[in-house]
Design an enzyme around this catalytic site. Sequence first.
Site, PDB file in Angstrom:
ATOM      1  N   HIS A 451       0.807  -1.210   0.000  1.00 42.50           N
ATOM      2  CA  HIS A 451       0.000   0.000   0.000  1.00 42.50           C
ATOM      3  C   HIS A 451       0.840   1.260   0.000  1.00 42.50           C
ATOM      4  O   HIS A 451       0.428   2.294  -0.532  1.00 42.50           O
ATOM      5  CB  HIS A 451      -0.976  -0.036   1.184  1.00 42.50           C
ATOM      6  CG  HIS A 451      -2.121  -0.962   0.915  1.00 42.50           C
ATOM      7  ND1 HIS A 451      -2.889  -1.526   1.895  1.00 42.50           N
ATOM      8  CD2 HIS A 451      -2.605  -1.441  -0.249  1.00 42.50           C
ATOM      9  CE1 HIS A 451      -3.807  -2.302   1.339  1.00 42.50           C
ATOM     10  NE2 HIS A 451      -3.656  -2.266   0.053  1.00 42.50           N
ATOM     11  N   GLU A 688     -25.545  11.563 -20.635  1.00 44.17           N
ATOM     12  CA  GLU A 688     -25.073  10.588 -19.647  1.00 44.17           C
ATOM     13  C   GLU A 688     -26.080   9.479 -19.420  1.00 44.17           C
ATOM     14  O   GLU A 688     -25.881   8.604 -18.591  1.00 44.17           O
ATOM     15  CB  GLU A 688     -24.665  11.271 -18.340  1.00 44.17           C
ATOM     16  CG  GLU A 688     -25.657  12.235 -17.766  1.00 44.17           C
ATOM     17  CD  GLU A 688     -25.134  12.952 -16.529  1.00 44.17           C
ATOM     18  OE1 GLU A 688     -24.060  12.607 -16.021  1.00 44.17           O
ATOM     19  OE2 GLU A 688     -25.839  13.860 -16.061  1.00 44.17           O
ATOM     20  N   ASP A 712     -21.419   8.546 -15.820  1.00 42.68           N
ATOM     21  CA  ASP A 712     -22.767   7.970 -15.759  1.00 42.68           C
ATOM     22  C   ASP A 712     -23.110   7.200 -17.020  1.00 42.68           C
ATOM     23  O   ASP A 712     -23.757   6.157 -16.966  1.00 42.68           O
ATOM     24  CB  ASP A 712     -23.805   9.074 -15.503  1.00 42.68           C
ATOM     25  CG  ASP A 712     -23.905   9.378 -14.029  1.00 42.68           C
ATOM     26  OD1 ASP A 712     -24.010   8.421 -13.238  1.00 42.68           O
ATOM     27  OD2 ASP A 712     -23.845  10.564 -13.645  1.00 42.68           O
TER      28      ASP A 712
HETATM   29  C1  PEP Z   1     -20.395  12.146 -15.493  1.00 44.44           C
HETATM   30  O1  PEP Z   1     -21.373  11.448 -15.179  1.00 44.44           O
HETATM   31  O2  PEP Z   1     -19.488  11.769 -16.264  1.00 44.44           O
HETATM   32  C2  PEP Z   1     -20.241  13.487 -14.923  1.00 44.44           C
HETATM   33  C3  PEP Z   1     -19.334  14.328 -15.366  1.00 44.44           C
HETATM   34  O3  PEP Z   1     -21.064  13.799 -13.900  1.00 44.44           O
HETATM   35  P1  PEP Z   1     -20.843  13.293 -12.389  1.00 44.44           P
HETATM   36  O4  PEP Z   1     -19.540  12.525 -12.371  1.00 44.44           O
HETATM   37  O5  PEP Z   1     -20.822  14.516 -11.567  1.00 44.44           O
HETATM   38  O6  PEP Z   1     -22.046  12.445 -12.188  1.00 44.44           O
HETATM   39 MG    MG Z   2     -23.051  12.359 -14.094  1.00 48.91          MG
END
Ligand code: PEP
Ligand code: MG
Length: 829
Positions: A451, A688, A712
């Site tokens: 680690h 997303e 997402d």
């Molecule tokens: C994503 O989903 O890539 C994004 C930029 O939004 P967050 O990570 O804040 O959900």
């Molecule tokens: Mg997002």
Amino acid sequence: MTTSLELLAPFSGPAIALDRVPDPVFAGLMMGDGLAVEPLSSTLLAPCGGTVAQLARTGHALTLLADNGAEVLIHIGIDTVKLDGRGFLPLVGVGERVSAGQPLIEVDLDAVARGALSLQTMVVIANSEQFDFPLRAEGLLEAGRTRFLTVAARGAVSPRESAGGPECRGESTVLHEGGLHARPSALVQQAAKAFAAETFIEFNGKQANARSVVAMLGLGVAENDAVAVIARGADAAAALAAVQAALSTRSAAGHAPAAAAVAKVAGRIAGVAAAPGITVGQAVRLDAFDMPLPERGDGEEAERAKLGEALQSARRQIQQGIDAALRRGATAESDIFAAHLSLLDDPELLAAAALDIAGGASAGLAFRRAVRAQCEVLAGLGNAILAERVADLKDIERQLLAALYGEPEEGPELFEASILVAEDLAPSALTRLPRAKIAGIVTAAGGASGHVAILARALGIPALVACGADALTLAHGQTLVLDAGAGLANPQPNAAELAAARAEIERLAARLRAMQASANAPAITLDGAAIEVAVNVANADDAREGVAHGADAVGLLRTEFLFIDRREAPTEAEQTEAYQSVLDALDGRHAIIRTLDVGGDKDVPYLQLPPEPNPALGLRGIRTGFAYPDMLDAQLRALLMVKPLSRLRILVPMIADAGELIRLRGRIDELAAEMGVSERPQLGVMVEVPSAALLADQLARHADFLSVGSNDLTQYTLAMDRCNATLAARIDSLHPGLLRLIAIAADGAAKHGKWLGVCGAMASDPLAVPVLLGLGVTELSVSPRLVPEVKSLVRSLSLRQCREEAARLLALDSAQAVRGRVKELWPFV
Ligand code: PEP
Ligand code: MG
């Protein structure tokens, strides 16, 4: 053994007969006989002394094993498992000894009452068939004072039969890179803890409780070893399946490609390159010395109590470290300390310590002996990765002893450029010392997958490990040259060697400076295409840092940071000030500010979002905005107050179709009209949700720009929870399924002359950059420090080649295949 036991009221409030609680399982005494209370106080107190035998992951229920053998199950509220931990703060851990009246769980009564059917708390004796209940309280109770229930054993008490209950067996191949080391064991433990069944892993004739990370480490299971899994109890089948899945879901060890120790060179210290880099500095000896501990304690009860308190305080401290690391986005660090938390709560370690305490040892000595015995087991397994976990065990020992007896020593004397020298280094030692003064690390023990090595790589500190006794010949203050990449340290550099090392350090720094110097220039591909490289920020400081690193704009301001960690929503004026300060930090550049994206994994307590069975698929993003129109309006008004609006771009999260975008645009128009604002900021949508990618042509008709939220989009495309650590290694944005969606989104945007950017973590992945450019992405929003590197990378690419190759990459069948091909095509990436 006491056979009759007085339970005290766990909460203040009226007593309720069990058959009157609105839950047929409890009312029908299926969980056992007992009594309930309607809580008016907010801290659950232990009704009796005992050991915490079980604590629900969600903190809403626990079982105490009382000294007379009664298994006292306390369940707070009805249907509260659905709250997934919201409103519950456990103050104790499994295996901990508690005394009557000790606080066990802090409950946010308002939050729980809003999300659950009832707050009524049931206290039942799970093995009640062996007891009589001569007294059950009535009327109003006072927590920790009123007698609640008398539990009298009818004879000798034996453990519940269900503990032996149905038994399920299966096999698993351990696919975790490096075998069953600390972090994979912690994942298995998490899976096992969610069930009442007892689950065991069997390997090489040895058996380990799957709730015990330490016991699992002691099995010495390597990658691809087959193990047997045995689950016993009412939910054995489900527990077996969950533990098998946790064992056979591959996770990366996070170590460098196996770095061999370099051959000995006369006059040099040779070791394993754990983190590359050249540095010149002075040795700082961090010699492990064993703090003297009292042999005998103040009696079993007192020492157990001391251990319990120290565990609680060490737990708090580690959790604070995890939270701070998560806030900084330092996931390597937070993962490592999360594994430490599991080690600290390990039932086997605690049971060994408890036994020693019962024999008269002091709490500290008992804990140290339990840890050291386990260290010996790990060191003797002949598995390098598991042997490297000794440092983690000793680290938790140090932290617990510090909690018990105070920090033993002042921090070490540091130099401006300190090279830490030790037998082995505790991960927490690295994070406790000021980063600016740590120039390097040299250790006698350890390995590239330890680690400390993982942390050193994450922090960019050159580290040479596994040097053997040679490392310990370095004296405190001695100047040395460390070339960790080459696997060597020069303990006695002459003037020429020092000068050569300094020249090399300067050459590398100059390269970085050159990247930095050209960072302000636009990123233009070899064939003349301009790519905007923007930054993701949370506040004006980040925006300034981005500008200092050459960012062309802010590509994503996540406004949730303004809303979390507080008791009520920020006012409109507060919001305007925060947004304006970001724009003001940008020296004329534009900023994309995203409307509040909460729900799912992002919680805002004062919004009182209803508990949801599938939060990621529930009320989140713009859906939350539409569900709380006052809050959305306040944010839109605050944004419309920002000046000049020509530099502001509003971005909407989690849009699924054009209807939502049209609705939001309409609302912006209405509010602007009310405010007498004639100008409109640009309005963009995040891509997303897969439907947004598929319908990008429809969205682009109404939007000014589109930005891919790859975090997402990956989660929803692959149906893999982005917060699920066991799936982390497979959630790869270069999956061809995702690339095809991005290609569709880029075509849809282009159809209406709109641009497509990427603001998720994918944009910061160098291997993804040529692919994204090839798919038609023209803006990349990355973390501030990466701007110079990403710009320099863009300048080395030909857009024509990216386009040609991207089309072919879409035909590959896995993320690994895409990664492999990208490395072949652009070896300099
Ligand atoms: C994503 O989903 O890539 C994004 C930029 O939004 P967050 O990570 O804040 O959900
Ligand atoms: Mg997002």
